[in-house]
Scaffold this active site. Sequence first.
Site, PDB file in Angstrom:
ATOM      1  N   GLN A  79       0.423 -14.338  14.988  1.00  0.00           N
ATOM      2  CA  GLN A  79       0.697 -13.018  14.468  1.00  0.00           C
ATOM      3  C   GLN A  79      -0.483 -13.063  13.380  1.00  0.00           C
ATOM      4  O   GLN A  79      -1.404 -12.031  13.095  1.00  0.00           O
ATOM      5  CB  GLN A  79       1.957 -12.839  13.561  1.00  0.00           C
ATOM      6  CG  GLN A  79       2.068 -11.680  12.938  1.00  0.00           C
ATOM      7  CD  GLN A  79       2.551 -10.487  13.477  1.00  0.00           C
ATOM      8  OE1 GLN A  79       3.071 -10.748  14.707  1.00  0.00           O
ATOM      9  NE2 GLN A  79       2.396  -9.409  13.371  1.00  0.00           N
ATOM     10  N   GLU A  80      -1.012 -14.006  12.814  1.00  0.00           N
ATOM     11  CA  GLU A  80      -1.865 -14.302  11.457  1.00  0.00           C
ATOM     12  C   GLU A  80      -3.225 -13.952  12.196  1.00  0.00           C
ATOM     13  O   GLU A  80      -4.350 -13.243  11.629  1.00  0.00           O
ATOM     14  CB  GLU A  80      -1.727 -15.504  11.016  1.00  0.00           C
ATOM     15  CG  GLU A  80      -0.473 -15.533  10.149  1.00  0.00           C
ATOM     16  CD  GLU A  80      -0.571 -14.846   8.737  1.00  0.00           C
ATOM     17  OE1 GLU A  80      -1.627 -14.291   8.297  1.00  0.00           O
ATOM     18  OE2 GLU A  80       0.419 -14.519   8.217  1.00  0.00           O
TER      19      GLU A  80
END
Length: 175
Positions: A79-80
């Site tokens: 996600q990051e």
Amino acid sequence: MLYLALLLTLTAPAFAQSTLARQRASIRRQFSVTHPKAPEPVRFRSCDTHPPSELNAMIGAAARANRVPANLVREVARQESSFQPCARFSKGAQGLMQLMPATQATLGVSNPFDPAESLMAGARFLKTLLERYDGNLSLALSAYNAGPKRVDAIGRIPPIPETRAYVKSILGRLK
């Protein structure tokens, strides 16, 4: 009189051209003031993701060392940064786990672009947040994204659309 008429006939096109040139230059100057050139995007060195087997080994090691689920570490990294070790965010977050410089300092990170170090620090931060919020994964993920101060201030997921989408996305992939 004839001389004056001839002179005007010969010089009028040149005068008109110079007037047009001055007008065009003036328009260009005015436009450049009201429509400044867009800044060049910041260019960073390109970086490749690591082979999945190597990345999985680093994720597993970070998860075991910090006693957090490997899938959680993997999904936060996905996600990051989309597993890009040299990822940088405009607000200052860096590396696979997108830790802010202050968090990096707290966790003793010397090179945020080293994938193993970033994963280890991110897993340690996740463990700290899970302990802080008594195992509440939604609050821990909210704090990872928006910062613990925001979560502590209201005691729930902050009403920030990005944070809500972040938590929902990771929890959806973990199920």
